[in-house]
Design a protein around this motif. Structure first.
Motif, PDB file in Angstrom:
ATOM      1  N   ARG A  29       6.268  -5.295  47.653  1.00 20.86           N
ATOM      2  CA  ARG A  29       4.931  -5.261  48.502  1.00 20.86           C
ATOM      3  C   ARG A  29       3.846  -6.388  48.338  1.00 20.86           C
ATOM      4  NH1 ARG A  29       2.506  -0.334  48.174  1.00 20.86           N
ATOM      5  NH2 ARG A  29       2.467   0.334  50.147  1.00 20.86           N
ATOM      6  N   THR A  30       3.351  -6.855  49.321  1.00 22.61           N
ATOM      7  CA  THR A  30       2.224  -7.815  49.009  1.00 22.61           C
ATOM      8  C   THR A  30       1.348  -7.644  50.451  1.00 22.61           C
ATOM      9  OG1 THR A  30       3.090  -9.578  50.565  1.00 22.61           O
ATOM     10  CG2 THR A  30       3.803  -9.489  48.109  1.00 22.61           C
ATOM     11  N   ARG A  31       0.059  -8.117  50.047  1.00 20.72           N
ATOM     12  CA  ARG A  31      -0.977  -7.425  51.065  1.00 20.72           C
ATOM     13  C   ARG A  31      -1.925  -8.736  51.062  1.00 20.72           C
ATOM     14  NH1 ARG A  31      -4.910  -3.041  48.279  1.00 20.72           N
ATOM     15  NH2 ARG A  31      -4.854  -3.888  46.127  1.00 20.72           N
ATOM     16  N   ILE A  32      -2.869  -8.751  52.033  1.00 25.78           N
ATOM     17  CA  ILE A  32      -3.848  -9.911  52.255  1.00 25.78           C
ATOM     18  C   ILE A  32      -5.198  -8.976  52.177  1.00 25.78           C
ATOM     19  CG2 ILE A  32      -4.905 -11.570  53.675  1.00 25.78           C
ATOM     20  CD1 ILE A  32      -2.290 -12.473  54.372  1.00 25.78           C
ATOM     21  N   VAL A  33      -5.980  -9.094  51.290  1.00 24.31           N
ATOM     22  CA  VAL A  33      -7.117  -8.267  51.631  1.00 24.31           C
ATOM     23  C   VAL A  33      -8.554  -9.287  51.554  1.00 24.31           C
ATOM     24  CG1 VAL A  33      -6.330  -6.296  50.576  1.00 24.31           C
ATOM     25  CG2 VAL A  33      -7.476  -8.011  49.177  1.00 24.31           C
ATOM     26  N   ALA A  34      -8.556 -10.353  51.287  1.00 24.30           N
ATOM     27  CA  ALA A  34      -9.664 -11.258  51.093  1.00 24.30           C
ATOM     28  C   ALA A  34     -10.298 -11.752  52.458  1.00 24.30           C
ATOM     29  CB  ALA A  34      -9.375 -12.243  50.143  1.00 24.30           C
ATOM     30  N   ASN A  35      -9.505 -11.665  53.297  1.00 21.89           N
ATOM     31  CA  ASN A  35      -9.722 -12.331  54.637  1.00 21.89           C
ATOM     32  C   ASN A  35     -10.431 -11.119  55.657  1.00 21.89           C
ATOM     33  OD1 ASN A  35      -9.822 -13.066  57.566  1.00 21.89           O
ATOM     34  ND2 ASN A  35      -8.692 -14.703  56.852  1.00 21.89           N
ATOM     35  N   ALA A  36     -11.623 -11.314  55.815  1.00 23.47           N
ATOM     36  CA  ALA A  36     -12.159  -9.921  56.728  1.00 23.47           C
ATOM     37  C   ALA A  36     -11.723  -9.768  58.147  1.00 23.47           C
ATOM     38  CB  ALA A  36     -13.888 -10.026  56.447  1.00 23.47           C
ATOM     39  N   LEU A  88      -3.317  -6.376  55.637  1.00 22.96           N
ATOM     40  CA  LEU A  88      -2.078  -6.871  56.167  1.00 22.96           C
ATOM     41  C   LEU A  88      -1.037  -6.820  55.260  1.00 22.96           C
ATOM     42  CD1 LEU A  88      -0.814  -8.106  58.834  1.00 22.96           C
ATOM     43  CD2 LEU A  88      -1.113 -10.326  57.687  1.00 22.96           C
ATOM     44  N   LEU A  89       0.017  -5.822  55.496  1.00 22.06           N
ATOM     45  CA  LEU A  89       0.949  -5.382  54.611  1.00 22.06           C
ATOM     46  C   LEU A  89       2.348  -6.094  54.772  1.00 22.06           C
ATOM     47  CD1 LEU A  89       1.259  -3.578  51.964  1.00 22.06           C
ATOM     48  CD2 LEU A  89       2.010  -1.727  53.674  1.00 22.06           C
ATOM     49  N   LEU A  90       2.962  -6.799  53.924  1.00 26.42           N
ATOM     50  CA  LEU A  90       4.470  -7.266  53.811  1.00 26.42           C
ATOM     51  C   LEU A  90       5.237  -6.133  52.893  1.00 26.42           C
ATOM     52  CD1 LEU A  90       6.751  -9.024  54.550  1.00 26.42           C
ATOM     53  CD2 LEU A  90       5.996 -10.548  52.589  1.00 26.42           C
ATOM     54  N   GLU A  91       6.132  -5.354  53.417  1.00 27.02           N
ATOM     55  CA  GLU A  91       6.729  -4.505  52.785  1.00 27.02           C
ATOM     56  C   GLU A  91       8.240  -4.461  52.949  1.00 27.02           C
ATOM     57  OE1 GLU A  91       5.363  -0.194  51.063  1.00 27.02           O
ATOM     58  OE2 GLU A  91       5.222  -0.598  53.268  1.00 27.02           O
ATOM     59  N   GLU A  92       9.060  -4.149  51.710  1.00 24.76           N
ATOM     60  CA  GLU A  92      10.397  -4.321  51.808  1.00 24.76           C
ATOM     61  C   GLU A  92      10.766  -2.720  52.702  1.00 24.76           C
ATOM     62  OE1 GLU A  92      14.284  -4.070  48.968  1.00 24.76           O
ATOM     63  OE2 GLU A  92      12.234  -4.026  48.106  1.00 24.76           O
ATOM     64  N   GLU A  93      11.500  -2.645  53.619  1.00 27.66           N
ATOM     65  CA  GLU A  93      11.990  -1.689  54.373  1.00 27.66           C
ATOM     66  C   GLU A  93      12.544  -0.698  53.513  1.00 27.66           C
ATOM     67  OE1 GLU A  93      14.091  -2.574  57.946  1.00 27.66           O
ATOM     68  OE2 GLU A  93      12.390  -3.380  58.666  1.00 27.66           O
ATOM     69  N   ALA A  94      13.021  -0.775  52.551  1.00 30.20           N
ATOM     70  CA  ALA A  94      13.709   0.228  51.683  1.00 30.20           C
ATOM     71  C   ALA A  94      12.504   1.240  51.161  1.00 30.20           C
ATOM     72  CB  ALA A  94      14.375   0.002  50.443  1.00 30.20           C
ATOM     73  N   HIS A  95      11.341   0.653  51.254  1.00 33.55           N
ATOM     74  CA  HIS A  95      10.173   1.606  50.738  1.00 33.55           C
ATOM     75  C   HIS A  95       9.282   2.044  51.753  1.00 33.55           C
ATOM     76  CE1 HIS A  95      10.563   0.257  46.513  1.00 33.55           C
ATOM     77  NE2 HIS A  95      11.168  -0.835  46.756  1.00 33.55           N
ATOM     78  N   GLN A 132       1.032 -16.721  53.446  1.00 35.64           N
ATOM     79  CA  GLN A 132      -0.043 -16.047  52.413  1.00 35.64           C
ATOM     80  C   GLN A 132       0.531 -14.831  51.736  1.00 35.64           C
ATOM     81  OE1 GLN A 132      -4.221 -16.076  53.463  1.00 35.64           O
ATOM     82  NE2 GLN A 132      -3.732 -17.205  55.330  1.00 35.64           N
ATOM     83  N   LEU A 133       1.146 -14.075  52.496  1.00 38.59           N
ATOM     84  CA  LEU A 133       1.801 -12.816  51.827  1.00 38.59           C
ATOM     85  C   LEU A 133       3.076 -13.065  51.143  1.00 38.59           C
ATOM     86  CD1 LEU A 133       1.887 -10.829  55.499  1.00 38.59           C
ATOM     87  CD2 LEU A 133       0.746 -10.161  53.414  1.00 38.59           C
ATOM     88  N   LEU A 134       3.774 -14.042  51.322  1.00 37.77           N
ATOM     89  CA  LEU A 134       4.697 -14.445  50.511  1.00 37.77           C
ATOM     90  C   LEU A 134       4.346 -15.297  49.124  1.00 37.77           C
ATOM     91  CD1 LEU A 134       7.303 -16.305  52.764  1.00 37.77           C
ATOM     92  CD2 LEU A 134       7.642 -14.043  51.815  1.00 37.77           C
ATOM     93  N   ALA A 135       2.979 -15.724  49.222  1.00 42.97           N
ATOM     94  CA  ALA A 135       2.547 -16.253  47.817  1.00 42.97           C
ATOM     95  C   ALA A 135       1.712 -15.042  47.143  1.00 42.97           C
ATOM     96  CB  ALA A 135       1.625 -17.425  48.464  1.00 42.97           C
ATOM     97  N   ALA A 136       1.398 -14.092  47.776  1.00 40.67           N
ATOM     98  CA  ALA A 136       0.635 -13.211  47.055  1.00 40.67           C
ATOM     99  C   ALA A 136       1.439 -12.223  46.028  1.00 40.67           C
ATOM    100  CB  ALA A 136       0.069 -12.231  48.129  1.00 40.67           C
ATOM    101  N   ALA A 137       0.881 -11.655  45.062  1.00 44.51           N
ATOM    102  CA  ALA A 137       1.550 -11.131  43.859  1.00 44.51           C
ATOM    103  C   ALA A 137       1.842  -9.650  44.510  1.00 44.51           C
ATOM    104  CB  ALA A 137       0.603 -10.888  42.728  1.00 44.51           C
ATOM    105  N   ASP A 138       2.927  -9.208  44.159  1.00 40.54           N
ATOM    106  CA  ASP A 138       3.283  -7.689  44.427  1.00 40.54           C
ATOM    107  C   ASP A 138       2.371  -6.805  43.947  1.00 40.54           C
ATOM    108  OD1 ASP A 138       5.585  -8.360  45.838  1.00 40.54           O
ATOM    109  OD2 ASP A 138       7.097  -7.436  44.365  1.00 40.54           O
TER     110      ASP A 138
END
Length: 271
Positions: free
Chosen positions: A18-25, A175-182, A224-230
């Motif tokens: 799971r990764t997310r972008i929060v910095a960009n308003a 903005l959330l990138l998440e594995e579908e198993a979850h 950006q999501l792929l580069a973010a930390a889980d």
């Protein structure tokens, strides 16, 4: 700019939990449809106005004049967007003609024709966004979900990548990138929109389409999501962006995945 993910980026999805972008308003405040259709842009028309043009606004109790005014208001908002006009007066007229045809079709029998009309508006929304539907499976799928059958509308939109991950948002949630198993049991648990109204489970719930490619904006944000930390999944936390698709204790997330995929394909709610 690219409109598809590279082979390396698609392969990298296998390592993402799971990764997310929060910095960009701007990203943080985007609507679900703005992300799914446009990759988050300020100049994309809200598909609710497309649906609103064909709607009978039954829940509003409008008389004939009020209904006409509501529909006209939706049209005025649609045609004001550069995306909708497509830079062409002829294209704008063609799209209005499509909406009028859908509205007239629906007015002929609103009790049985809502699913077909909803599909036609969904298809038009994709074309307005400049998205091209693929006749074969691709790594990119757009999905829209309806929660109620009292009108022609889709309540939530998101993007699926590689049949393994979802990317979605609503205003106030990253903005959330998440594995579908979850997220497989999302329909049996909390929904991202946190809307607790009863769900009309009998209606065709999901509309889906494989896309030939995404937009430049989609690809840039996915990178950006792929580069973010889980970050950790915290069931029951109630924190926006952290526990948005929790599985219930009675089942593991993986147990619901096959059922949800089948439901998407068959346009129904999973058991």
């Amino acid at each position: 700019m690219p409109t598809t993910l590279s082979g390396a980026q698609l392969a990298a999805l296998a390592n993402v939990h799971r990764t997310r972008i929060v910095a960009n308003a701007g990203v943080y405040e985007a609507a679900c449809w703005n992300w799914a259709l446009y990759g988050i842009r300020a100049d994309g028309p809200n598909p609710r106005d497309l649906y609103g043009f064909v709607s009978d606004w039954r829940s509003s109790g409008f008389n004939a004049q009020q209904l006409a005014e509501a529909r006209d208001g939706c049209w005025e908002r649609c045609r004001a967007w550069p995306y909708f006009a497509g830079g062409s007066v002829e294209q704008q007229a063609q799209r209005r003609g499509e909406l009028v045809a859908i509205r007239d079709f629906l007015d002929g029998d609103r009790n049985t024709r809502r699913p077909q009309a909803r599909k036609r508006v969904f298809d038009l929304a994709l074309r307005v966004a400049g998205l091209t539907v693929s006749a074969v499976q691709t790594p990119y799928r757009i999905i829209a979900r309806a929660d109620h059958d009292n009108d022609v509308i889709d309540d939530h939109w998101w993007i699926e990548l590689n049949a393994t991950h979802t990317v979605e948002t609503i205003p106030g949630v990253p903005l959330l990138l998440e594995e579908e198993a979850h997220v497989a049991l999302q329909e049996a648990s909390l929904r991202l929109d946190n809307d607790q109204r009863p769900i009309d489970v009998a209606i065709p719930r999901f509309q889906t389409a494989y896309l030939q490619e995404l937009t430049n904006e989609h690809i840039a944000l996915i990178a950006q999501l792929l580069a973010a930390a889980d970050f950790p999944n915290v069931p029951g936390s109630g924190t926006p962006g952290l526990g948005v698709f929790q599985a219930r204790d009675r089942a593991t997330p993986t147990e619901g995945k096959a059922a949800l995929h089948t439901a998407w394909e068959e346009n129904r709610m999973p058991a």
